[in-house]
Design a protein around this motif. Sequence first.
Motif, PDB file in Angstrom:
ATOM      1  N   LEU A  94      47.486  95.211 -18.195  1.00 14.43           N
ATOM      2  CA  LEU A  94      46.777  95.772 -19.353  1.00 14.43           C
ATOM      3  C   LEU A  94      45.510  96.470 -18.853  1.00 14.43           C
ATOM      4  O   LEU A  94      44.391  95.995 -19.076  1.00 14.43           O
ATOM      5  N   PRO A  95      45.663  97.609 -18.168  1.00 11.93           N
ATOM      6  CA  PRO A  95      44.511  98.246 -17.513  1.00 11.93           C
ATOM      7  C   PRO A  95      43.422  98.729 -18.472  1.00 11.93           C
ATOM      8  O   PRO A  95      42.301  98.981 -18.034  1.00 11.93           O
ATOM      9  N   HIS A  96      43.722  98.829 -19.760  1.00 14.90           N
ATOM     10  CA  HIS A  96      42.709  99.250 -20.729  1.00 14.90           C
ATOM     11  C   HIS A  96      41.723  98.131 -21.066  1.00 14.90           C
ATOM     12  O   HIS A  96      40.668  98.386 -21.644  1.00 14.90           O
ATOM     13  N   ILE A  97      42.032  96.897 -20.689  1.00 16.00           N
ATOM     14  CA  ILE A  97      41.164  95.761 -20.978  1.00 16.00           C
ATOM     15  C   ILE A  97      40.064  95.691 -19.923  1.00 16.00           C
ATOM     16  O   ILE A  97      40.337  95.711 -18.730  1.00 16.00           O
ATOM     17  N   LYS A  98      38.827  95.599 -20.371  1.00 11.57           N
ATOM     18  CA  LYS A  98      37.676  95.521 -19.473  1.00 11.57           C
ATOM     19  C   LYS A  98      37.082  94.115 -19.549  1.00 11.57           C
ATOM     20  O   LYS A  98      36.815  93.611 -20.643  1.00 11.57           O
ATOM     21  N   ILE A  99      36.913  93.495 -18.397  1.00 13.07           N
ATOM     22  CA  ILE A  99      36.314  92.170 -18.324  1.00 13.07           C
ATOM     23  C   ILE A  99      35.120  92.219 -17.363  1.00 13.07           C
ATOM     24  O   ILE A  99      35.026  93.113 -16.526  1.00 13.07           O
ATOM     25  N   SER A 100      34.251  91.246 -17.483  1.00 15.66           N
ATOM     26  CA  SER A 100      33.087  91.183 -16.602  1.00 15.66           C
ATOM     27  C   SER A 100      33.532  90.818 -15.186  1.00 15.66           C
ATOM     28  O   SER A 100      34.610  90.259 -14.986  1.00 15.66           O
ATOM     29  N   ASN A 101      32.684  91.132 -14.220  1.00 15.56           N
ATOM     30  CA  ASN A 101      32.979  90.795 -12.827  1.00 15.56           C
ATOM     31  C   ASN A 101      33.039  89.286 -12.606  1.00 15.56           C
ATOM     32  O   ASN A 101      33.675  88.825 -11.665  1.00 15.56           O
ATOM     33  N   SER A 102      32.397  88.527 -13.477  1.00 12.07           N
ATOM     34  CA  SER A 102      32.377  87.071 -13.320  1.00 12.07           C
ATOM     35  C   SER A 102      33.552  86.375 -14.006  1.00 12.07           C
ATOM     36  O   SER A 102      33.744  85.169 -13.831  1.00 12.07           O
ATOM     37  N   PHE A 103      34.352  87.109 -14.759  1.00  9.36           N
ATOM     38  CA  PHE A 103      35.469  86.514 -15.503  1.00  9.36           C
ATOM     39  C   PHE A 103      36.447  85.868 -14.524  1.00  9.36           C
ATOM     40  O   PHE A 103      37.001  86.520 -13.642  1.00  9.36           O
ATOM     41  N   GLY A 104      36.635  84.571 -14.654  1.00 11.16           N
ATOM     42  CA  GLY A 104      37.589  83.855 -13.818  1.00 11.16           C
ATOM     43  C   GLY A 104      37.119  83.609 -12.396  1.00 11.16           C
ATOM     44  O   GLY A 104      37.927  83.301 -11.522  1.00 11.16           O
ATOM     45  N   VAL A 105      35.820  83.715 -12.159  1.00 11.32           N
ATOM     46  CA  VAL A 105      35.274  83.507 -10.817  1.00 11.32           C
ATOM     47  C   VAL A 105      34.252  82.371 -10.885  1.00 11.32           C
ATOM     48  O   VAL A 105      33.332  82.396 -11.701  1.00 11.32           O
TER      49      VAL A 105
END
Length: 162
Positions: free
Chosen positions: A138-149
Amino acid sequence: MLIESIKINLNENIALLRQLTNDEFTQKNPELSNATIGEHMRHIIELIGCLLENYDLGIINYDDRKRDLLLQTDKNEAITIIQKYLVAIEKPNKKLSLAYNYFSSSELLETNYFRELVYNLEHSIHHQALIKVALHNLPHIKISNSFGVAPSTIEFRKQCAQ
């Protein structure tokens, strides 16, 4: 700082959910053993709900949760519950008991509210990392750099960059 970190994490989840369609939220993902983003989000929400809803009682049992299918099929319901928990999370630390069902149904471990918040934060980050795998489709979805880290990984990366 702990409660603020939890709020940031919960807000990351809301930001993701607001971008997803309900179809994307409920789509089976082969990369997740055919689980859905909704199923992972429900799991995150229900565990923190166990902690918050049983805080006054003082006994937390993560195995004894609702497993509310609406939370995994209706992204707006998931957002509503996360927003409710954002308000409810600010509680003082106190002793709690953690019930677990590994060896019997009556085992209790001593714990406290802040320790269980740490567990829930780590648990949410773990599931976010899994969700992130599904987001590659889903390349249109933008998440933060910290998501899942994990915070320790973010810190380590900062040190490596210097």
